[in-house]
Design a protein around this motif. Structure first.
Motif, PDB file in Angstrom:
ATOM      1  N   ILE A   1     -36.339  -1.817   3.633  1.00 20.91           N
ATOM      2  CA  ILE A   1     -36.195  -1.726   2.173  1.00 20.91           C
ATOM      3  C   ILE A   1     -37.378  -2.373   1.467  1.00 20.91           C
ATOM      4  O   ILE A   1     -37.920  -1.842   0.494  1.00 20.91           O
ATOM      5  CB  ILE A   1     -34.866  -2.385   1.738  1.00 20.91           C
ATOM      6  CG1 ILE A   1     -33.692  -1.612   2.330  1.00 20.91           C
ATOM      7  CG2 ILE A   1     -34.758  -2.442   0.227  1.00 20.91           C
ATOM      8  CD1 ILE A   1     -32.346  -2.266   2.071  1.00 20.91           C
TER       9      ILE A   1
ATOM     10  N   HIS B   1     -40.529  -0.601  -0.966  1.00 23.81           N
ATOM     11  CA  HIS B   1     -40.943  -1.026  -2.312  1.00 23.81           C
ATOM     12  C   HIS B   1     -42.373  -1.566  -2.332  1.00 23.81           C
ATOM     13  O   HIS B   1     -43.207  -1.116  -3.119  1.00 23.81           O
ATOM     14  CB  HIS B   1     -39.984  -2.098  -2.829  1.00 23.81           C
ATOM     15  CG  HIS B   1     -40.541  -2.897  -3.970  1.00 23.81           C
ATOM     16  ND1 HIS B   1     -40.775  -2.352  -5.208  1.00 23.81           N
ATOM     17  CD2 HIS B   1     -40.938  -4.206  -4.038  1.00 23.81           C
ATOM     18  CE1 HIS B   1     -41.286  -3.289  -6.004  1.00 23.81           C
ATOM     19  NE2 HIS B   1     -41.394  -4.418  -5.310  1.00 23.81           N
TER      20      HIS B   1
ATOM     21  N   ILE C   1     -39.604   3.081  -4.097  1.00 21.12           N
ATOM     22  CA  ILE C   1     -38.571   2.610  -5.023  1.00 21.12           C
ATOM     23  C   ILE C   1     -39.170   1.502  -5.886  1.00 21.12           C
ATOM     24  O   ILE C   1     -40.055   0.769  -5.457  1.00 21.12           O
ATOM     25  CB  ILE C   1     -37.319   2.091  -4.283  1.00 21.12           C
ATOM     26  CG1 ILE C   1     -37.709   0.991  -3.288  1.00 21.12           C
ATOM     27  CG2 ILE C   1     -36.603   3.228  -3.563  1.00 21.12           C
ATOM     28  CD1 ILE C   1     -36.504   0.392  -2.567  1.00 21.12           C
ATOM     29  N   GLY C   2     -38.675   1.404  -7.101  1.00 25.09           N
ATOM     30  CA  GLY C   2     -39.178   0.415  -8.021  1.00 25.09           C
ATOM     31  C   GLY C   2     -38.586  -0.961  -7.767  1.00 25.09           C
ATOM     32  O   GLY C   2     -37.718  -1.142  -6.901  1.00 25.09           O
TER      33      GLY C   2
ATOM     34  N   GLU D   1     -36.559  -2.710  -9.605  1.00 24.32           N
ATOM     35  CA  GLU D   1     -35.132  -2.835  -9.913  1.00 24.32           C
ATOM     36  C   GLU D   1     -34.277  -2.307  -8.771  1.00 24.32           C
ATOM     37  O   GLU D   1     -33.312  -2.968  -8.326  1.00 24.32           O
ATOM     38  CB  GLU D   1     -34.804  -2.078 -11.213  1.00 24.32           C
ATOM     39  CG  GLU D   1     -35.456  -2.654 -12.462  1.00 24.32           C
ATOM     40  CD  GLU D   1     -36.911  -2.212 -12.616  1.00 24.32           C
ATOM     41  OE1 GLU D   1     -37.356  -1.361 -11.809  1.00 24.32           O
ATOM     42  OE2 GLU D   1     -37.600  -2.729 -13.522  1.00 24.32           O
ATOM     43  N   ALA D   2     -34.646  -1.127  -8.251  1.00 27.45           N
ATOM     44  CA  ALA D   2     -33.875  -0.556  -7.145  1.00 27.45           C
ATOM     45  C   ALA D   2     -33.988  -1.418  -5.885  1.00 27.45           C
ATOM     46  O   ALA D   2     -33.004  -1.630  -5.158  1.00 27.45           O
ATOM     47  CB  ALA D   2     -34.348   0.873  -6.855  1.00 27.45           C
ATOM     48  N   ALA D   3     -35.206  -1.925  -5.623  1.00 27.84           N
ATOM     49  CA  ALA D   3     -35.379  -2.782  -4.449  1.00 27.84           C
ATOM     50  C   ALA D   3     -34.575  -4.071  -4.590  1.00 27.84           C
ATOM     51  O   ALA D   3     -33.972  -4.555  -3.619  1.00 27.84           O
ATOM     52  CB  ALA D   3     -36.859  -3.103  -4.264  1.00 27.84           C
TER      53      ALA D   3
ATOM     54  N   ILE E   1     -31.801  -4.479  -6.276  1.00 27.84           N
ATOM     55  CA  ILE E   1     -30.376  -4.187  -6.073  1.00 27.84           C
ATOM     56  C   ILE E   1     -30.088  -3.909  -4.601  1.00 27.84           C
ATOM     57  O   ILE E   1     -29.091  -4.396  -4.034  1.00 27.84           O
ATOM     58  CB  ILE E   1     -29.968  -2.986  -6.945  1.00 27.84           C
ATOM     59  CG1 ILE E   1     -30.081  -3.364  -8.437  1.00 27.84           C
ATOM     60  CG2 ILE E   1     -28.551  -2.543  -6.613  1.00 27.84           C
ATOM     61  CD1 ILE E   1     -29.853  -2.193  -9.372  1.00 27.84           C
ATOM     62  N   ALA E   2     -30.976  -3.154  -3.942  1.00 27.44           N
ATOM     63  CA  ALA E   2     -30.743  -2.796  -2.534  1.00 27.44           C
ATOM     64  C   ALA E   2     -30.805  -4.033  -1.639  1.00 27.44           C
ATOM     65  O   ALA E   2     -29.943  -4.227  -0.762  1.00 27.44           O
ATOM     66  CB  ALA E   2     -31.767  -1.757  -2.081  1.00 27.44           C
TER      67      ALA E   2
ATOM     68  N   THR F   1     -34.477 -12.673  -1.759  1.00 30.36           N
ATOM     69  CA  THR F   1     -34.796 -11.368  -2.332  1.00 30.36           C
ATOM     70  C   THR F   1     -35.689 -11.465  -3.563  1.00 30.36           C
ATOM     71  O   THR F   1     -36.677 -10.731  -3.676  1.00 30.36           O
ATOM     72  CB  THR F   1     -33.493 -10.623  -2.660  1.00 30.36           C
ATOM     73  OG1 THR F   1     -32.843 -10.268  -1.429  1.00 30.36           O
ATOM     74  CG2 THR F   1     -33.777  -9.363  -3.455  1.00 30.36           C
TER      75      THR F   1
ATOM     76  N   TYR G   1     -27.797 -13.025 -10.952  1.00 30.39           N
ATOM     77  CA  TYR G   1     -27.859 -12.672  -9.538  1.00 30.39           C
ATOM     78  C   TYR G   1     -27.646 -13.885  -8.625  1.00 30.39           C
ATOM     79  O   TYR G   1     -26.800 -13.850  -7.716  1.00 30.39           O
ATOM     80  CB  TYR G   1     -29.217 -12.027  -9.243  1.00 30.39           C
ATOM     81  CG  TYR G   1     -29.482 -11.816  -7.777  1.00 30.39           C
ATOM     82  CD1 TYR G   1     -28.875 -10.778  -7.077  1.00 30.39           C
ATOM     83  CD2 TYR G   1     -30.331 -12.667  -7.077  1.00 30.39           C
ATOM     84  CE1 TYR G   1     -29.110 -10.591  -5.724  1.00 30.39           C
ATOM     85  CE2 TYR G   1     -30.579 -12.489  -5.733  1.00 30.39           C
ATOM     86  CZ  TYR G   1     -29.969 -11.450  -5.064  1.00 30.39           C
ATOM     87  OH  TYR G   1     -30.197 -11.267  -3.733  1.00 30.39           O
TER      88      TYR G   1
END
Length: 884
Positions: A190, A194, A200-201, A203-205, A207-208, A238, A254
């Motif tokens: 993942i 990124h 993936i941006g 934000e997506a990274a 969240i993932a 993260t 978070y």
């Protein structure tokens, strides 16, 4: 040739590498079953046969036939055969420890294999990137496939192996190890998608990766706490993987969510280590955010994050005590430590955030640093220390309250100006009142609480308002006379008196230890508040005087009301005074006056010394050995008395300026005289009181005096090396005071300490006395020939050289006479050393340096003295016994 064939071969080799450990694990499981069966069979074989019952020897049905009577013979004694005891089962042999083969096959191979899986996955991806076999999309898909394969393999092994024989606790868990390798591969894939390829941006990274971390902690419910720790580390790390930039506010949601999940799993499974790890991670992140905050927005995010994390940690570690009965509510040290760390983090945040961060969130964080431990301490009795921690936090808030934005201040302990003094007064007043009320409510209803818990509640309720009042006075009144603060202290004294009266009335109805201790604590606080009021109202006073008088009043109340626990309040005030002295030994500043002895130093040091000395006598329990409270008070009394003498000497010799940077011969001589005098008096007192504080203080003062005398008087300020002028006339000058008086006191100390102190101490005192006497004789001779300045570079005449020999010999003879009269071997040995020194001087220097009659007189005098000494030793020291 297509390069993809090599990739296929690599995947096949990787599959074979995975299948090998899987098959080995399955074989180990079957082997374990066979081993267990073999052990059970061996135990059955080792069991002895059951012993036959005694009644089977003669059956009650088949009786023996009658026999003819034998001919009577003389009976002969027959030996009695002891009965054979029934056979007992042999004890089961002690199970041997694991062999090298077991350690290698069950532990080392698994650990190394798990690490190898993780590294192998990373290296395979790296190799594919370097060789260029796949494009970026295929690399990410392959990494995901590898991670999913490892996770599936871990689940398959868990279902197959967990149903077999139980695995010993010392063996590493193979399914968990394979699953951990899969999670590492998943995180790496993942992050690569990124950071390396941009599929993936952020934000997506974010969240993932966060969801993966939480998912790993969920899998830990099946695989154990080690996997939960891995997931926690990954989830906490993260934000660092995603990179810099962006708003810090999402982290305030978070990071607490991650910590709360870890706390929940730890609560559900009883994994305390996971909860501690989550708390450590939250603490580190709070400090990182505080250090990285350079704007008001970043400061606000850091402060809010710290408040949420502190509340979560306090809640988690307070919940286990929700059903604890009052009788079993002993202080929880670990939970109290968690509250202390949470408070320290919040105090650090309000100190680290810049002045741009001052605002409602800053004030909220300051209030939360006090409220969170106070609420926990009030609601949960085992966390009673929360009230004391809240009081410490309140002190930190007052000290660190933000100064004006225009001030270019340097960080100091107390900033004497502040922003929004009205808000500071409100926060300090409401917080102090809340802590005192919480402690009073728990005490008045805490008849069944343990004594230690009661004492903690009493300390927090009584000391927090006093500390808040004193520090607020320093911040706003800047240690000047303040009638408003004096009135406030009077109001606090009335409030504490009212609480003491309430507790006394309640104690008369229902006697309880908690009510008695509360009565004593609030009565002592009333005395302390009155003492603070006097300090605020009278110029030249100090907090040290107030706290010392409060300690004396507390000791009197403890003695009058027979409350032994209050003696520890005296000790607590003593510790505060010790801390105040460590911060700034010069507790009385400003103009002291030029009058020697009778000045404000007597108030600043003499009154506290007398107060703690009296308190140590008052609070000592009769008929018992002195314990910690009177010893602490006694130690502070001695320390304050020493400071008084030290500063009085400086005040007298520097025209009232105790901050003068220079120091001369007379000052160092008086300091040595004072330290030696303290040591001598304490050695004498030790024979009466037998106090360990007095014994230690006598040793400490003696050692300080030894070092001071030899280092300062012998070298640093010795006029022979400094060439500083010696004040005074030919005989009455600084030398007899600076060297002669300390020498006489050192010799008296050596004589007084012979029976009660170690040999090294006695020898040290005697040696220092002899050295100082020798320096006094030498310097007096040089002063008589040279005048006021005795520098080493000045010419020495032959009569002066001869005078040294005569003076040293005379001093040696005096020591010999003293040694004979007092039967002192040490004095006789010192005499021998001086005579030996004089002899060397005569033969090595006078023989070549002197001429004429002086050289002859030198040898004649030396010879006469040596013969006389020999005669004395023959007739009085080693005289042979007379014949009868």
């Amino acid at each position: 040739m297509d390069d993809s064939i090599f990739v296929i071969l690599a995947l096949v080799a990787f599959g074979l590498a995975i299948s090998g450990p899987v098959a080995f694990a399955l074989a180990i499981a079957q082997r374990g079953r066979i081993t267990a069966l073999e052990q059970r069979l061996a135990r059955f074989e080792r069991m002895p046969p059951a012993a036959a019952p005694a009644n089977e020897a003669v059956s009650p049905v088949a009786r023996p036939e009658p026999q003819p009577e034998p001919v009577q013979e003389v009976p002969s004694p027959t030996p009695r055969v002891p009965p054979v005891p029934a056979a007992r089962p042999a004890p089961e042999p002690k199970k041997p420890g694991p062999s090298f083969e077991e350690r290698f096959g069950t532990r080392w191979t698994v650990w190394v294999g798990g690490i190898a899986l993780a590294f192998g996955a990373a290296l395979l991806v790296r190799y594919s990137v370097e060789a260029g076999y796949f494009g970026p999309a295929m690399r990410v898909v392959s990494g995901l496939a590898l991670a999913v394969g490892l996770l599936a393999t871990g689940e398959f092994l868990r279902r197959r192996l967990r149903g077999s024989l139980p695995v010993p606790a010392t063996w590493p868990d193979i399914p968990a190890m394979v699953t951990a390798a899969g999670t590492v591969a998943l995180f790496g894939t993942i992050y690569s998608a990124h950071a390396l390829y941009g599929f993936i941006g952020p934000e997506a990274a974010f969240i993932a990766l966060g969801a993966t971390g939480l998912g790993v902690m969920t899998l830990a419910l099946l695989h154990g706490p080690a996997l939960a720790g891995l997931g926690l580390i990954a989830a906490m790390g993260t934000p660092l993987l995603i990179g810099k930039g962006g708003s810090p506010w999402p982290l305030t949601v978070y990071l607490p969510a991650v910590a709360a999940s870890a706390y929940g799993f730890a609560w559900f499974k009883g994994w305390r280590a996971l909860a501690v790890a989550a708390g450590i991670g939250a603490t580190v992140w709070a400090l990182v955010l505080g250090l990285a905050s350079s704007t008001a927005t970043a400061s606000g995010a850091a402060q809010l994050h710290g408040v949420i994390q502190a509340a979560l940690a306090s809640l988690v570690f307070a919940l286990p005590h929700r059903l604890t009965s009052p009788e079993h509510a002993k202080p929880d040290r670990f939970g109290s430590a968690v509250l202390l760390v949470a408070m320290a983090v919040l105090i650090a945040l309000i100190g680290l955030t810049p002045k741009a961060g001052y605002g409602p969130l800053w004030i909220l964080t300051a209030a939360a640093a006090v409220a969170i431990p106070a609420v926990a301490g009030f609601l949960v009795a085992p966390l009673a220390a929360g009230l004391v921690i809240a009081g410490i936090a309140l002190c930190g808030v007052i000290v660190l309250w933000v100064p004006p934005p225009s001030e270019n201040w340097v960080s100091v302990l107390i900033r004497l100006d502040t922003t929004d003094p009205g808000v500071l007064i409100a926060v300090a007043g409401l917080s102090a009142a809340g802590i005192a009320s919480a402690g009073a409510l728990r005490l008045i209803g805490g008849g069944r609480l343990p004594l230690a818990t009661v004492l903690i509640y009493a300390a927090g309720a009584a000391l927090a308002p006093l500390a808040a009042l004193g520090l607020t006075y320093l911040r706003l009144a800047q240690a000047e006379v303040s009638s408003s603060f004096a009135v406030t202290a009077g109001v606090l004294a009335l409030a504490m008196t009212w609480l003491a009266a309430t507790f006394r009335a309640q104690r008369e109805k229902t006697p309880a230890d908690a009510l008695t201790i509360g009565l004593g604590a609030f009565a002592s606080a009333a005395v302390a508040a009155l003492a603070l009021g006097l300090v605020f109202a009278v110029s030249g006073g100090s907090l040290t005087v107030a706290m010392a008088l409060a300690a004396l009043g507390t000791g009197a109340i403890a003695r009058r009301l027979d409350i032994p626990a209050l003696r520890w309040c005296v000790a607590g005030l003593g510790v505060v005074v010790a801390g105040r002295l460590a911060w700034d030994p010069m507790v009385v500043g400003g103009e002291l006056g030029r009058t020697p002895i009778f000045n404000w130093l007597l108030v600043g040091y003499g009154v506290p010394a007398l107060a703690f000395g009296l308190a140590s006598r008052i609070i000592r329990l009769p008929g018992t050995r002195a314990d910690a409270p009177p010893l602490i008070a006694q130690a502070l009394s001695l320390l304050l008395a020493a400071f008084l003498v030290f500063f009085e000497i400086r005040h007298a010799l520097h025209g009232g300026d105790i901050y003068a940077l220079d120091s001369g011969l007379l000052e160092h001589g008086l300091l040595s005289l004072s330290a030696l005098g303290f040591a001598t008096v304490l050695v004498r007192l030790d024979g009466v009181h037998g106090s360990p504080v007095i014994r230690f203080a006598s040793l400490a003062f003696g050692v300080i005096a030894f070092v001071q005398s030899l280092a300062a008087l012998g070298l640093a300020v010795n006029p022979y090396f400094t060439d500083e002028p010696v004040a005074g006339g030919l005989v009455f000058n600084e030398i007899p005071v600076a060297y002669g008086l300390p020498a006489l006191v050192a010799l008296a100390l050596a004589r007084a300490a012979q029976a009660t102190r170690p040999p090294w101490y006695v020898v040290g005192a005697g040696g220092v006395g002899v050295v100082l006497c020798f320096l006094a004789v030498t310097l007096l001779i040089r002063h008589g020939f040279q005048g006021a300045q005795l520098g080493i570079d000045r010419e020495t005449s032959q009569p002066e050289w001869y005078a040294y020999s005569a003076g040293w010999l005379a001093f040696g003879l005096a020591l010999l006479a003293y040694g004979l009269l007092r039967q002192s071997l040490a004095a006789r040995l010192a005499s021998a050393a001086l005579v030996g020194l004089s002899t060397l001087k005569v033969f090595l220097f006078d023989l070549s340096g002197l001429d004429g009659p002086l050289r002859a007189l030198s040898f004649l005098g030396l010879g006469a003295v040596l013969i006389g000494i020999g005669l004395v030793y023959q007739r009085f020291v080693f005289a042979p016994a007379r014949a009868g």
